[in-house]
Design a protein around this motif. Structure first.
Motif, short mmCIF file in Angstrom:
data_model
loop_
_atom_site.label_atom_id
_atom_site.label_comp_id
_atom_site.label_asym_id
_atom_site.label_seq_id
_atom_site.Cartn_x
_atom_site.Cartn_y
_atom_site.Cartn_z
N ASN A 85 -14.40 3.19 -1.40
CA ASN A 85 -13.28 2.56 -2.08
C ASN A 85 -13.68 2.19 -3.50
O ASN A 85 -14.78 1.65 -3.72
N TYR A 90 -2.29 -2.29 -3.59
CA TYR A 90 -2.10 -2.94 -4.87
C TYR A 90 -1.74 -4.41 -4.67
O TYR A 90 -1.33 -4.84 -3.59
N SER A 135 0.85 -1.19 0.00
CA SER A 135 0.00 0.00 0.00
C SER A 135 0.89 1.25 0.00
O SER A 135 1.94 1.26 0.64
N MET A 195 -3.69 4.01 -1.51
CA MET A 195 -3.89 3.01 -2.54
C MET A 195 -3.23 1.71 -2.13
O MET A 195 -2.09 1.70 -1.65
N ASP A 210 0.58 5.88 -0.48
CA ASP A 210 -0.29 7.05 -0.47
C ASP A 210 0.00 7.89 -1.71
O ASP A 210 1.13 8.34 -1.92
N VAL A 223 -4.65 10.26 -1.11
CA VAL A 223 -5.46 9.09 -1.43
C VAL A 223 -4.64 7.81 -1.17
O VAL A 223 -3.68 7.53 -1.88
N PHE A 232 -8.44 2.22 -4.44
CA PHE A 232 -8.25 3.61 -4.01
C PHE A 232 -9.30 3.99 -2.98
O PHE A 232 -10.50 3.82 -3.21
N ASN A 233 -8.83 4.51 -1.85
CA ASN A 233 -9.73 5.00 -0.80
C ASN A 233 -10.01 6.48 -1.04
O ASN A 233 -9.24 7.35 -0.63
N LEU A 234 -11.11 6.79 -1.72
CA LEU A 234 -11.40 8.15 -2.17
C LEU A 234 -12.03 9.02 -1.09
O LEU A 234 -11.95 10.25 -1.15
#
Length: 400
Positions: A242, A206, A196, A204, A198, A202, A233-235
């Motif tokens: 997410n 993967y 993970s 992210m 940033d 945001v 992605f944590n919007l």
């Protein structure tokens, strides 16, 4: 003289009181300073070394009562058009769905080995590709980079990110198992890189993986591999919004295959007790499992003609009871559309699964689920599992 004596006595009392207060404050400061000193010395400067290996055991037990209200359809969804005296199948049954036991062994601070077995699979005749589910080693460099090798669930879609015992519905989606049969989801053998980062504000996460793509407890049957990836992605942290994308390419018996997917989740607190959350996902890919199961002369065209498509949405509303042995009440209703062969012989399956759930211990430690899975096909095929079904269920779950 009496007044002077009284004044002297009062002064003496004040001096003694002040002295006691100062001594108390001084003692408190000394204790506080000693506590801080001890903390710094033992925790920060000279921490006690961790002892390895460290073991953690857990598991889940799920038992069900099933009853199919559709005439002539058994609990597995198989249709029976004519069976003398109805002695070869059952419309209702008690069943043990899962008896999973997991063990995590932390070998060092960065290296761990995980095993997961499902003893309920021993009820099947052929257990050669069952029972053992997770069997992998994971090395964590930091939060940005981890390596996993063995048998695990590769990251492709949100359903790979949580165990089945915290699913908001009775089970994973139908598409999860279809894409699993095609090597993209469920337990596969291979290697993966996860982490993970940033991206500005945001977060992210993967995942990249390469697997044999032919299921669990199997060696590869050809030189082809499945290569897949997922980005999440944590919007919006407030509503836990997410959005994720997944994609993969591969080779099966020298034929190219692919799969893609998009997903989203969100959570909306209504007040201190009520909360609404939902998840949705859409996927598409090559159904090479169906293609290669057919004899060559019965295949309709090329592999590219065998395309599977799916979509589901799962809203869930939760009421927090907050009692020691009665945590919450939930109601969920998943709708799913699945077409295993959308280009040829399209026969879409639509499933509606309303479910009422009572949570007695936190994190679904003890849970009762009541509901029905209603399946409707575009066209019923007699004496097959491609037939309308109304399967009611009552499930008891215990996590440990």
């Amino acid at each position: 003289m009496r007044t002077l004596t009284l004044n002297n006595s009062l002064k003496m009392k004040l001096l003694v009181g002040a002295g006691l207060i100062c001594s108390t404050i001084s003692f408190a400061q000394e204790v506080e300073n000693d506590t801080i000193k001890v903390f710094e010395d033992k925790i920060i400067l000279n921490p006690e070394p961790q002892k390895y290996p460290q073991f953690k055991v857990g598991g889940v037990f799920q038992t069900r009562y099933l009853d199919n209200f559709k005439k002539g359809v058994d609990i597995d969804g198989q249709h029976h058009s004519s069976t003398p005296e109805k002695t070869t199948y059952s419309n209702n049954s008690f069943d043990i769905k899962r008896m999973r036991v997991s063990m995590n062994a932390k070998i060092t601070e960065n290296l761990e080995v995980t095993t997961l077995v499902n003893f309920a699979d021993f009820k099947n005749k052929d257990v050669s590709t069952r029972v053992l589910e997770n069997a992998y080693a994971k090395y964590t460099v930091n939060r940005y980079f981890q390596i996993t090798v063995g048998q695990f669930r590769p990251l492709f879609g949100m359903e790979e990110t949580y165990p089945v015992d915290i699913v908001k519905s009775i089970d994973y989606s139908n598409s999860y198992y279809l894409f699993g049969n095609n090597g993209w989801m469920s337990f596969q053998v291979g290697a993966a890189i996860t982490g993970s980062v940033d991206l500005g504000k945001v977060p992210m996460s993967y995942g990249f993986s390469v697997t044999n793509g032919n299921g669990k407890n199997k060696s590869d049957s050809d030189d082809g591999k499945h290569y897949s990836s997922r980005f999440l992605f944590n919007l919006d942290k407030k509503h836990n919004l997410n959005v994720g994308v997944s994609g993969g390419i591969g080779e099966v018996q020298k034929e190219n295959v692919y799969a893609v997917g998009v997903e989203a989740t969100a959570k909306f607190p209504i007040n201190d007790r009520w909360c609404l959350d939902f998840q949705t996902e859409a996927k598409q890919g090559t159904n090479h499992d169906a293609f290669f199961k057919l004899e060559a002369d019965k295949r309709l065209g090329k592999l590219d003609n065998y395309i599977m498509k799916s979509f589901y949405i799962l809203p869930n509303i939760r009421y927090e009871v907050g009692k020691k042995h009665f945590q919450a009440i939930e109601f969920a209703c998943r709708y799913e559309y699945l077409d295993a062969e959308s280009k040829l012989n399209s026969n879409a399956r639509q499933s509606l699964t309303p479910m009422f759930s009572l949570e007695f211990l936190k994190n679904y430690g003890a849970r009762i689920q009541i509901g029905m899975q209603i399946d409707n096909f575009k066209e019923n095929i007699e004496n097959s599992k491609t037939y309308n079904s109304n399967l009611a269920f009552v499930q008891l779950q215990c996590r440990f």
